[in-house]
Design a protein around this motif. Structure first.
Motif, mmCIF file in Angstrom:
data_model
loop_
_atom_site.group_PDB
_atom_site.id
_atom_site.type_symbol
_atom_site.label_atom_id
_atom_site.label_comp_id
_atom_site.label_asym_id
_atom_site.label_seq_id
_atom_site.Cartn_x
_atom_site.Cartn_y
_atom_site.Cartn_z
ATOM 1 N N THR A 1 20.408 26.068 68.881
ATOM 2 C CA THR A 1 21.712 25.740 68.315
ATOM 3 C C THR A 1 22.281 24.559 69.122
ATOM 4 N N PRO A 2 23.164 23.736 68.543
ATOM 5 C CA PRO A 2 23.712 22.583 69.255
ATOM 6 C C PRO A 2 24.408 22.923 70.571
ATOM 7 N N ASP A 3 24.941 24.133 70.702
ATOM 8 C CA ASP A 3 25.554 24.514 71.977
ATOM 9 C C ASP A 3 24.519 24.980 73.001
ATOM 10 N N SER B 1 24.392 24.154 61.830
ATOM 11 C CA SER B 1 25.667 23.435 61.811
ATOM 12 C C SER B 1 26.062 22.995 63.215
ATOM 13 N N SER B 2 26.847 21.914 63.304
ATOM 14 C CA SER B 2 27.210 21.322 64.590
ATOM 15 C C SER B 2 28.020 22.272 65.470
ATOM 16 N N ASP B 3 28.714 23.240 64.865
ATOM 17 C CA ASP B 3 29.485 24.207 65.655
ATOM 18 C C ASP B 3 28.671 25.448 66.015
ATOM 19 N N SER B 4 27.374 25.418 65.706
ATOM 20 C CA SER B 4 26.429 26.492 66.074
ATOM 21 C C SER B 4 26.710 27.831 65.409
ATOM 22 N N THR C 1 26.940 14.440 59.152
ATOM 23 C CA THR C 1 27.780 14.405 60.354
ATOM 24 C C THR C 1 29.226 14.122 59.950
ATOM 25 N N GLU D 1 26.667 8.535 60.580
ATOM 26 C CA GLU D 1 27.868 9.128 59.992
ATOM 27 C C GLU D 1 28.244 8.456 58.678
#
Length: 399
Positions: free
Chosen positions: A197-199, A242-245, A285, A335
């Protein structure tokens, strides 16, 4: 070109399939200019195609399976092939290439570390090699899996390497030390997709066993197994997080895309508009949109907030094998509102996600495109093809 005359079945049997012609059998003689004939090795399907590429890498001697652009050097590209070789090369510098030696089977996957300092090359020999970019040296060799490497990913903030294997296992190593850290066991078939995940706190993996598994990277604990109704009924092919994991989007051979809440392990939505296997997924993005590409020759842009298609992009092909012109790969161009697709008809296409219009079609490949990657400065798009080449197309005007 004259076609041989069809011989009646009884004559074929009498002559044991052998047919003899003499001068009396000639009905009309045609003079053919040799310049009008295609070369013996020319693929007629792609004859007279324009080549829109500004750089062609021809160092491979087999189908090119993977391509990756450096996240820090806008000209540096890595490619991997069935010829058991990987190469580092630079856009616009045809006289420079560095061979990634040592693999004993097809180089199937490539990934740069987030800081661009290292490259991981994964092979169907079950081995991952870690390369130091600045010194061009092999830093270490990572082994363990009993089957070919399906994919390789790096931790978003460190030199941890994650890989999925055909033997149903997932492995994690410390690339700085060349040390094994953990093995994640539980899938019942080849692990076809996966990522941190991104985090960096969780791992998600998808398998040909039609399940998604969510793991704790430190302990190796399997937190959730997502499978059965209302999830996929056939093997997973691709995954995006997703970017927010919080969400994992997965595509499958069963034509469907599902959205899973990573924390709860629950399926929260399903995206059902494709008519064939899903081959690629990409998240925009800065906007709640996703893109999916399928063997049904469609790219669909999704509004994730409402789980509905925003636009459907049809890939119309002039090629003879139009029944096999699926979308194999996609990439959002930074983006911007544009994204690119690589297709089995050998074309690379650029799309406006707002209008759903194809704004550019790049020709040049003489066989299907396997993968695409975007350069760090968004000026170039690099494609890998079954034709044994990697090609570079200029996309600066679509930033």
């Amino acid at each position: 070109m004259n076609s041989p005359s069809r011989v009646p079945a009884e004559e074929e049997e009498d002559d044991h399939g052998e047919v003899f012609l003499d001068e009396s059998d000639i009905i009309h003689e045609v003079t053919v200019d040799e310049e009008d004939l295609p070369d013996a090795d020319e693929d007629v399907e792609f004859a007279d195609e324009a080549d829109d590429s500004m750089h062609i890498f021809t160092g491979h001697t087999g189908e090119v399976f993977a391509v990756a652009c450096s996240p820090t050097d806008a000209t540096l590209v890595a490619s991997g092939s069935e010829d058991e070789k990987g190469f580092l090369w630079k856009i616009g510098k045809g006289d420079w290439a560095f061979e990634l030696k040592g693999h004993k089977d097809s180089v199937s996957s490539l990934a740069y570390s987030t800081d661009g300092q290292m490259l991981a090359s994964g092979s169907l020999d079950g081995i991952i090699q870690i390369w130091d970019i600045s010194s061009e040296n092999l830093k270490c060799t990572l082994d363990g899996p009993g089957g070919g490497i399906e994919w390789v990913r790096w931790h978003p903030r460190g030199h941890l390497v994650l890989a999925g294997s055909e033997d149903a296992s997932v492995w994690m190593w410390n690339a700085d030390k060349g040390a094994y850290l953990n093995m994640f066991s539980g899938h019942g078939a080849s692990v076809t997709c996966g990522d941190f995940t991104p985090d960096g706190k969780t791992i998600c993996t998808g398998s040909d066993d039609a399940t998604l598994r969510i793991w704790n990277p430190r302990s190796g604990e399997n937190i959730h197994v997502v499978g059965g109704h209302p999830y996929h009924t056939e093997g997973l092919t691709c995954l995006a997080i997703s970017s927010d994991s919080t969400l994992a989007l997965t595509g499958s051979k069963d034509n469907s895309v599902h959205i899973v809440n990573i924390t709860s392990g629950k399926v929260v939505s399903s995206l059902d508009s494709h008519a064939d296997s899903i081959e690629c997924i990409g998240l925009a993005t800065g906007s709640p949109w996703a893109a999916t590409g399928s063997m049904d020759q469609k790219l669909i842009i999704w509004d994730l907030q409402h789980s509905v298609p925003r636009s459907t992009c049809d890939h119309e092909s002039e090629a003879l094998n139009c029944g096999q012109d699926g979308v194999t790969s996609l990439a959002w161009l930074g983006e911007s509102r544009f994204l690119a697709t690589g297709c089995m008809d050998g074309k690379v296409r650029l799309w406006d996600s707002l209008s759903g219009e194809c704004v550019r079609t790049f020709s040049g490949h003489s066989a299907g495109v396997q993968g695409i990657s975007v350069s760090a400065n968004r000026d170039y798009l690099v494609s890998a093809s079954y034709d044994g080449t990697a090609r570079v197309f200029e996309i600066a005007e679509y930033k």
